[in-house]
Structure formats: structure tokens, C-alpha cells
Design an enzyme around this catalytic site. Structure first.
Site, PDB file in Angstrom:
ATOM      1  N   ASP A   1       0.863  -1.187   0.000  1.00 30.99           N
ATOM      2  CA  ASP A   1       0.000   0.000   0.000  1.00 30.99           C
ATOM      3  C   ASP A   1       0.892   1.228   0.000  1.00 30.99           C
ATOM      4  OD1 ASP A   1      -2.772   1.263   0.423  1.00 30.99           O
ATOM      5  OD2 ASP A   1      -1.600   2.134   2.068  1.00 30.99           O
TER       6      ASP A   1
ATOM      7  N   GLU B   1      -1.592  -1.817  -6.272  1.00 28.78           N
ATOM      8  CA  GLU B   1      -2.815  -1.175  -6.734  1.00 28.78           C
ATOM      9  C   GLU B   1      -2.558  -0.428  -8.040  1.00 28.78           C
ATOM     10  OE1 GLU B   1      -5.620   0.170  -3.170  1.00 28.78           O
ATOM     11  OE2 GLU B   1      -3.606   0.971  -2.952  1.00 28.78           O
TER      12      GLU B   1
ATOM     13  N   CYS C   1     -12.635  -4.266   5.814  1.00 24.39           N
ATOM     14  CA  CYS C   1     -12.059  -4.781   7.054  1.00 24.39           C
ATOM     15  C   CYS C   1     -11.232  -6.025   6.737  1.00 24.39           C
ATOM     16  CB  CYS C   1     -13.156  -5.110   8.066  1.00 24.39           C
ATOM     17  SG  CYS C   1     -12.541  -5.849   9.599  1.00 24.39           S
TER      18      CYS C   1
ATOM     19  N   CYS D   1     -13.038  -9.225   8.976  1.00 13.75           N
ATOM     20  CA  CYS D   1     -14.310  -9.862   8.633  1.00 13.75           C
ATOM     21  C   CYS D   1     -14.750  -9.594   7.199  1.00 13.75           C
ATOM     22  CB  CYS D   1     -15.402  -9.404   9.601  1.00 13.75           C
ATOM     23  SG  CYS D   1     -15.780  -7.634   9.510  1.00 13.75           S
TER      24      CYS D   1
ATOM     25  N   ASP E   1      -3.372   2.170   6.814  1.00 14.98           N
ATOM     26  CA  ASP E   1      -2.470   1.644   5.796  1.00 14.98           C
ATOM     27  C   ASP E   1      -2.175   0.163   6.019  1.00 14.98           C
ATOM     28  OD1 ASP E   1      -2.388   4.178   4.706  1.00 14.98           O
ATOM     29  OD2 ASP E   1      -0.587   4.752   5.813  1.00 14.98           O
TER      30      ASP E   1
END
Length: 484
Positions: free
Chosen positions: A227, A323, A377, A380, A406
Site C-alpha cells: 500500500d 494497486e 475490514c 471480517c 495503511d
């Protein structure tokens, strides 16, 4: 033109060295690069002249059969026409013999490639931003570069000199043992050489076919998600749960004080003025060179840091997840543009792509730019509807997980390695995996821009390339353009 394909077990690699030419050699280098620019401008004018002539004849009511013939822009055709014109054209007749033929071939090859890219873009066969028709290169702004493909191109046995056609033997600023040892051992063959003036000095790049064995990575079964950010350059989370942060060096911010002082000195001297034709003073040139030296040092430090980071990542992990950031859009944020440009997000991804694939035969997975890595998240999988940029801690409303923003994004990227699907990457990288946005992520409408209408006919034909037209982004090309 058919693309060169290396032998099995070989790769095409570039070796770049700084040069220390004397005054005579530096003038010859500039002359060759200027000749390449002049040949490029000649080719652009020679091809587009037939476009404008046909446009004028159409306005007179002349039929298609009576119009001027299209002039081809293939490299052999441009070479043949230029060789006929250089003896009589007053722009070349007096001095064209002073430079190597490779200088003019460089400009003609660049012009041919520019027209091909324009035609493919107009036909819808080229991805990326829409390209316009080739334009003339300015003498003040054009980059100085020249490519040599034939003649005497070698690295001398002493390891401190290179020999180029018509330029002779030039001393290098650094030893050339990296490529010299491979050439002497028979594991490398020099294909071409390109001289370029960058950051205040001359460089030569040798394109060589090199025998290279794949290097095994340290942890082939581990995937890492990266990231990228401004405050922290990269947060890396691997599939084992380990999280590492790479601080942003901020090379430009560190040099801002020095740049302000240097710019103040430059502003106090008489500089150039294009409107009045005023030439800069000697003191202005000296002060401007000192300021440019600071900029060049910042650029060198940034390039060195990014190469060290990407090399270390590519040599350790078997799978790298990054990304597809919209860097051009992020640069429109005036508050963050300077730091985003200094970080070099696009360069990090480019280097990771070729280093993983060519050196280690590992995977680089490119995640769709609309994937909500920060809003999801990592515990979950719940997705937040909104997460402002100033909120640096992620708090899940479903499971109560509290984690750094991050770190959470990096963990989500690492988890996508197992769910990656084989296919073409988001930005068209070869052998790159792409991951789509998961179900439940918030939708965002992509902005569409007006584009010029792609009509049937030759590129640059019935409608001149400079006339504005509109077209929606998703309109398909109904009929292919005829290029010849």
C-alpha cells in the site's frame, strides 16, 4: 516493423553509463542530436503537406481521383525520400555530411513511429490516452538524443572508454566492467547505443542481448501486498501476517530550502526573454546551472531509493500485489501533488512489474483501482461506505477491529493473492494478474470526457487532425481506417 525477439534464455537489457566528453566531442554529440531533430521535423512536414494539399483540393471541388496522392510514412519510404531531398534542400545541403547517417535515421524512425501511433489511436487500436498528429519539435525544448544501430559500437577493453560511429572514442565517467565482462565472456551482444543529454550531462545506453538465468526468490510461497502512501512510502503486509513500513525519504522536501536560495540567486540576474529576444547573462547561466544541479541530485537520490526498494521486494516474495493507482488524477490535488510526485508511485509499479517477471519469473498482481482496500475490514470483510482521508485508524463496525488504515489496506491486498484470476492486467502489463472489485464495495461513476470522432478514411484525411470533434468514450469503431 517486426520486433526483435531474443534467443531462448536471453533477455534484452540496457546498460547505462555517464560520459565525460571533451569540448569537441560534446559539440559533435549536440550536432548529431540536432540532426535527428531536423530529420524528424522534415518527415513530419513532408507527410502532412499531402494532408493539407488534399484538404485544399477538396475545397476546390476536385474529385477523389484527381486528389494528390497520400505520402507514406513507413521508415523505408521516409529514408528514400530524405536521401533524395538532402542534396538539394537548403536546410540540409550545406551540413548533412558532418553527421553520421544514424542521426538522420533516428529522426525518421521516430517520425514513422509517431505517425503509426497516431493512426492506431485514431482507429481505436491503441490503448491509453488519445494521441494527436505528430508536431514539430522545438529547438529549445526537444530532448537531445540519438541512436546508433550500425557501425562501430563497442566498449573498449580498458573499461573506461566507448567507441561510437563518427564520434570516435569517448571516455566514460564510470567503469564499464558490467557489460564488458559479459561481452568478453560471450554472454552478451550489443545491439545498439543511444546517447542522451539528461540532468546536465551526457549518457550512453547500450541495448544488449544478455544471457540471464532466473534468480530464485528468498520466500517463493509468500505473497506481499504493498500500500503506497505519502507519509509512509510503502506499507508491506505479507501472507504470514508480518507488516513492515518503509518511510518516505522526502528528497524534494529536504532540498526545498536549498532550492529556494538557488532560485533567489537566479532571479537577481538577467535571464532570457523570448518576447524581446534578450539573451541570458553569464551570471544567470552560472546561477541556473547551480540550481539545476540541486534538482538533478534530488532526481538521482529518488531513482536510487526506488530501485533499492523494488529490487529488495522482487528478490524476496513470490507474489507481489499492487494497486492500479490513478496517479494523474491524484496529482490534481494541489495540497498533495508535490509529495505524490516526489514519491514516484507509477515508477514503483513499473519497476516491480519487469523485475518480478524477467528476473525471478514471479507474479505481479495489479488490483483494480476501484477496489476499496482501505474501506474493507481485513478481519471480517465488511466494507465501509465512507472513510475520509484524514481518518488514519480503521475501526470496523461489524467486528470491532481497530487497526492502522495503511496496515489494513496492505493486509487486504496480500489476501487477494489467493483469489487472483489469470488474465490481462488493468493497465495492460504482460503476464500480470488482475483482481476485480468484490461484491458490496461502493460504486463510483467514472467520468467520461468528450473525444474526437473517429471517422472512416485515412488518418489525417477528410478531417484535419487539429479540428475538434466530440465522441462518447464507449462508442465503438464501426469501420476501420484505411492507412494506405
Amino acid at each position: 516493423m517486426k520486433r526483435f525477439q531474443p534467443q531462448p534464455g536471453f533477455v534484452v537489457q540496457a546498460y547505462r553509463f555517464a560520459l565525460d566528453p571533451n569540448a569537441t566531442q560534446a559539440q559533435a554529440l549536440r550536432s548529431h542530436c540536432g540532426a535527428a531533430r531536423a530529420a524528424y521535423n522534415w518527415a513530419v512536414g513532408w507527410v502532412t503537406a499531402s494532408w493539407w494539399q488534399r484538404r485544399a483540393e477538396e475545397s476546390y471541388g476536385i474529385g477523389e481521383a484527381g486528389l494528390t496522392q497520400w505520402r507514406p510514412w513507413s521508415l523505408p519510404a521516409l529514408r528514400k525520400a530524405f536521401n533524395e531531398a538532402k542534396h538539394t534542400d537548403p536546410r540540409f545541403a550545406a551540413w548533412w555530411e558532418e553527421n553520421s547517417k544514424e542521426a538522420y535515421s533516428t529522426g525518421l524512425a521516430n517520425a514513422s513511429a509517431a505517425f503509426d501511433n497516431y493512426a492506431k489511436s485514431k482507429n481505436g487500436k491503441r490503448r491509453g490516452k488519445r494521441m494527436g498528429a505528430p508536431r514539430f519539435k522545438s529547438k529549445r525544448k526537444a530532448r537531445l538524443a540519438c541512436r546508433f544501430t550500425t557501425g562501430v559500437i563497442r566498449v573498449d577493453a580498458d573499461g573506461r572508454h566507448v567507441t561510437l560511429p563518427r564520434l570516435g572514442t569517448i571516455r566514460t565517467h564510470e567503469p564499464t566492467v558490467k557489460v564488458l565482462a559479459r561481452v568478453q565472456a560471450g554472454t552478451a551482444r550489443i545491439l545498439s547505443a543511444t546517447v542522451r543529454h539528461e540532468r546536465g550531462r551526457w549518457f550512453v545506453s547500450f541495448q544488449a542481448e544478455v544471457k540471464r538465468d532466473l534468480e530464485r526468490v528468498a520466500r517463493p510461497d509468500v505473497a506481499v501486498g504493498i500500500d503506497l502512501g505519502v507519509k509512509t512510502l510503502a506499507v508491506m503486509a505479507d501472507s504470514t501476517g508480518e507488516i513492515r513500513a518503509i518511510a518516505n525519504p522526502g528528497h524534494y522536501d529536504r532540498a526545498r530550502k536549498q532550492l529556494r536560495r538557488a532560485s533567489r540567486v537566479v532571479s537577481r540576474h538577467k535571464g532570457p526573454d523570448q518576447r524581446t529576444g534578450q539573451k541570458p547573462s553569464k551570471r544567470w547561466e552560472k546561477a541556473n546551472a547551480a540550481r539545476n544541479k540541486v534538482h538533478h541530485r534530488v532526481a538521482n537520490l529518488r531513482a536510487d531509493a526506488l530501485h533499492k526498494l523494488t529490487t529488495a521486494v522482487a528478490a524476496e516474495y513470490g507474489t507481489v500485489v499492487v494497486e492500479d493507482l490513478n496517479v494523474a488524477g491524484m496529482l490534481r490535488n494541489r495540497r498533495l501533488a508535490r509529495r505524490i510526485a516526489d514519491a514516484g508511485f507509477g515508477e514503483i509499479r513499473r519497476q516491480l512489474t519487469y523485475k518480478t517477471h524477467r528476473r525471478h519469473a514471479t507474479r505481479t498482481i495489479t488490483v483494480d483501482r476501484w477496489y476499496p482496500s482501505s474501506k474493507t475490514c481485513s478481519g471480517c470483510g465488511a466494507v465501509k461506505a465512507k472513510l475520509p482521508l484524514h481518518v488514519r485508524t480503521y475501526q470496523c463496525d461489524a467486528c470491532g477491529l481497530v487497526i492502522d488504515r495503511d496496515d489494513n489496506a496492505a493486509l487486504n491486498l496480500a489476501a487477494l493473492a489467493a483469489a487472483a484470476t489469470t488474465g490481462t492486467g488493468v493497465a495492460g502489463d504482460q503476464d500480470t494478474q488482475s483482481v476485480s472489485k468484490p461484491r458490496g464495495a461502493d460504486q463510483k461513476t467514472r467520468a467520461t470526457r468528450p473525444r474526437r470522432k473517429a471517422e472512416a478514411g485515412r488518418a489525417g484525411g477528410a478531417t484535419l487532425p487539429h479540428q475538434r470533434q466530440t465522441e462518447t468514450r464507449d462508442r465503438t469503431q464501426a469501420e476501420a481506417l484505411t492507412l494506405w
